[in-house]
Design an enzyme around this catalytic site. Structure first.
Site, PDB file in Angstrom:
ATOM      1  N   THR A   1       0.670  -1.298   0.078  1.00 39.25           N
ATOM      2  CA  THR A   1      -0.072  -0.012   0.089  1.00 39.25           C
ATOM      3  C   THR A   1       0.775   1.148  -0.092  1.00 39.25           C
ATOM      4  OG1 THR A   1      -1.637  -1.141   1.185  1.00 39.25           O
ATOM      5  CG2 THR A   1      -1.697   1.145   1.220  1.00 39.25           C
TER       6      THR A   1
ATOM      7  N   ASN B   1      -5.606  -9.715  -8.163  1.00 37.22           N
ATOM      8  CA  ASN B   1      -5.613 -10.156  -6.809  1.00 37.22           C
ATOM      9  C   ASN B   1      -6.982 -11.270  -6.807  1.00 37.22           C
ATOM     10  OD1 ASN B   1      -6.324  -7.483  -6.904  1.00 37.22           O
ATOM     11  ND2 ASN B   1      -7.568  -8.068  -5.128  1.00 37.22           N
TER      12      ASN B   1
ATOM     13  N   HIS C   1       4.522  -9.910   2.866  1.00 36.75           N
ATOM     14  CA  HIS C   1       3.620 -10.850   3.295  1.00 36.75           C
ATOM     15  C   HIS C   1       2.916 -11.774   2.375  1.00 36.75           C
ATOM     16  CE1 HIS C   1      -0.740  -9.001   3.175  1.00 36.75           C
ATOM     17  NE2 HIS C   1       0.057  -8.227   2.940  1.00 36.75           N
TER      18      HIS C   1
ATOM     19  N   CYS D   1      -9.676  -6.913   1.261  1.00 31.92           N
ATOM     20  CA  CYS D   1     -10.051  -5.538   1.838  1.00 31.92           C
ATOM     21  C   CYS D   1     -11.520  -5.272   1.534  1.00 31.92           C
ATOM     22  CB  CYS D   1      -9.024  -4.314   1.012  1.00 31.92           C
ATOM     23  SG  CYS D   1      -7.573  -5.171   1.170  1.00 31.92           S
TER      24      CYS D   1
HETATM   25  C1  LIG Z   1      -2.864  -5.975  -5.751  1.00 33.44           C
HETATM   26  C2  LIG Z   1      -2.463  -5.758  -4.357  1.00 33.44           C
HETATM   27  N1  LIG Z   1      -1.885  -4.433  -4.145  1.00 33.44           N
HETATM   28  C3  LIG Z   1      -1.415  -3.985  -2.976  1.00 33.44           C
HETATM   29  C4  LIG Z   1      -1.978  -4.739  -1.909  1.00 33.44           C
HETATM   30  C5  LIG Z   1      -1.419  -4.052  -0.579  1.00 33.44           C
HETATM   31  O1  LIG Z   1      -0.341  -4.498   0.086  1.00 33.44           O
HETATM   32  P1  LIG Z   1       0.027  -4.631   1.722  1.00 33.44           P
HETATM   33  O2  LIG Z   1      -0.922  -5.502   2.206  1.00 33.44           O
HETATM   34  O3  LIG Z   1       1.408  -5.073   1.603  1.00 33.44           O
HETATM   35  O4  LIG Z   1       0.001  -3.248   1.927  1.00 33.44           O
HETATM   36  C6  LIG Z   1      -2.545  -6.111  -2.004  1.00 33.44           C
HETATM   37  C7  LIG Z   1      -3.057  -6.683  -0.763  1.00 33.44           C
HETATM   38  O5  LIG Z   1      -3.870  -7.416  -0.785  1.00 33.44           O
HETATM   39  C8  LIG Z   1      -2.862  -6.465  -3.326  1.00 33.44           C
HETATM   40  O6  LIG Z   1      -3.422  -7.665  -3.409  1.00 33.44           O
END
Ligand SMILES: Cc1ncc(COP(=O)(O)O)c(C=O)c1O
Length: 367
Positions: free
Chosen positions: A70, A142, A192, A315
């Site tokens: 993020t 995702n 992670h 999310c």
């Molecule tokens: C495509 C994508 N971008 C960004 C993120 C966010 O990553 P983080 O959890 O390390 O902030 C995710 C998390 O699910 C994701 O799937």
């Protein structure tokens, strides 16, 4: 428990934990300190930077550690200034929300159309890019796992003299990714998702990009991210990256064989639809819908049987909205509401796949 939600997060690898532990115990020095304990921590960060760089074939001097995917996306979106910014409707909220946050910096925000197949339209099928237009396009989705046609967009953006960012959070560790070969300007990664600790990620940035600090303080991370580094997490991310590089082929072939097995068994369920079935997908990801079913309810019933899956993006879970990804693909609301995402990992087994399908069929029979 059967854990089938590796796109949400992964269990840290034992070898990652072993690498991290000393930095939470006796090697607790501040990397900015000049004495030995500090220098050990600094050197551990340097090693991790090399390991992450090696995983994505990028120069270590262009790896900026962040608190996760993020924040890497937030850095990238704030580096685009005064341009028209294009993004697809299936980007993760870590992109869309950061674009909204920076919207005053751009001339305009434009949408890249998403095809029913699950990939964004080609540059030829889109309104022509203007000089200096920038693009943010994820490398793999995702939810559906669909791998996006990034290279055709890179070519078009470069021809128009703009910059291009890719959110590679889901792709890295699940397919070969080379920052150099992709010729993107910015790339986001997360620890992670690759069996590393949470709260750590990286932004890879190219020579044509000017990054500005999001938070100020000391001159850590090239003066771009003030604050004492999370040494243990960075070390863990580095180790996870090293293992992902070493074991990539094995992980891909293992998860792919399980996904094929799963897909074959699911096909016997009447009306079941596999999303993005016709396009190249991540080896580990399978999202499907069963008309008339409620995906969230099914998810809770599976949870009662000790099986963890997702209804889409982690999310988005808990919100009543249908997945923006499936909506962008034009999937009908009733089918989109039934979506279940299975994302496999390195320790899943064929037996777990068989058990999952058997439990799922039993639950469906009760409806
Ligand atoms: C495509 C994508 N971008 C960004 C993120 C966010 O990553 P983080 O959890 O390390 O902030 C995710 C998390 O699910 C994701 O799937």
């Amino acid at each position: 428990m059967i854990y089938f939600d590796h796109n949400a997060t992964t269990q840290p690898d034992e070898r990652v934990l072993d690498a991290m532990l000393p930095y939470l115990q006796h090697l607790y020095g501040n990397p900015s300190s000049l004495y030995r304990l500090g220098r050990i921590a600094r050197s551990a960060i340097d090693t991790a930077r090399e390991q992450v760089a090696c995983l994505v074939d990028a120069p270590a001097s262009q790896v900026l550690f962040t608190s996760g995917g993020t924040e890497a996306n937030a850095f990238a979106m704030s580096s685009f200034q005064g341009c028209r910014l294009w993004r697809s409707a299936m980007e993760h909220p870590a992109i869309t929300e950061n674009i909204s946050n920076c919207v005053r910096k751009y001339q305009a925000v434009k949408a890249l159309a998403v095809e029913a197949s699950g990939v964004v339209s080609s540059p030829e099928a889109t309104e022509a890019l203007q000089h200096g237009d920038c693009v943010s396009l994820m490398l793999a989705n995702n939810e559906t796992g669909a791998i996006q046609p990034l290279s055709s967009w890179v070519e078009s953006v470069k021809a128009a003299g703009g910059l291009i960012h890719t959110d590679a959070v889901q792709a890295v560790g699940k397919m070969p990714v080379s920052f150099r070969d992709l010729h993107v300007d910015l790339m986001s990664l997360s620890s992670h998702k690759i069996y590393g600790p949470k709260g750590c990620g990286a932004l890879i940035w190219g020579a044509d990009v000017v990054l500005k600090p999001l938070q100020r303080g000391g001159d850590q991370e090239f003066g771009l991210r003030g604050g004492t580094e999370n040494v243990a997490a960075i070390v863990g991310f580095g180790k996870a990256a090293e293992l992902a590089k070493l074991e990539l082929e094995q992980r891909i072939s293992h998860t792919l064989s399980l996904r094929i097995r799963l897909e074959q068994q699911l096909k016997s369920i009447p009306g079941l639809v596999v999303f993005a079935e016709q396009v190249p997908r991540l080896a580990n990801t399978l999202q499907f819908g069963i008309p008339e079913m409620n995906g969230e309810m099914l998810l809770m019933q599976l949870d009662q049987k000790n099986i963890a899956v997702s209804s889409g993006s982690a999310c988005a879970t808990g919100s009543e909205q249908i997945s923006p990804v499936l909506e962008a693909m034009g999937v009908e609301a009733v089918l989109a509401k039934s979506a279940i995402r299975v994302s496999l990992g390195k320790s899943n087994t064929a037996l777990e796949v068989d058990q999952f399908v058997s439990v799922l069929k039993t639950l469906l029979a009760k409806h």
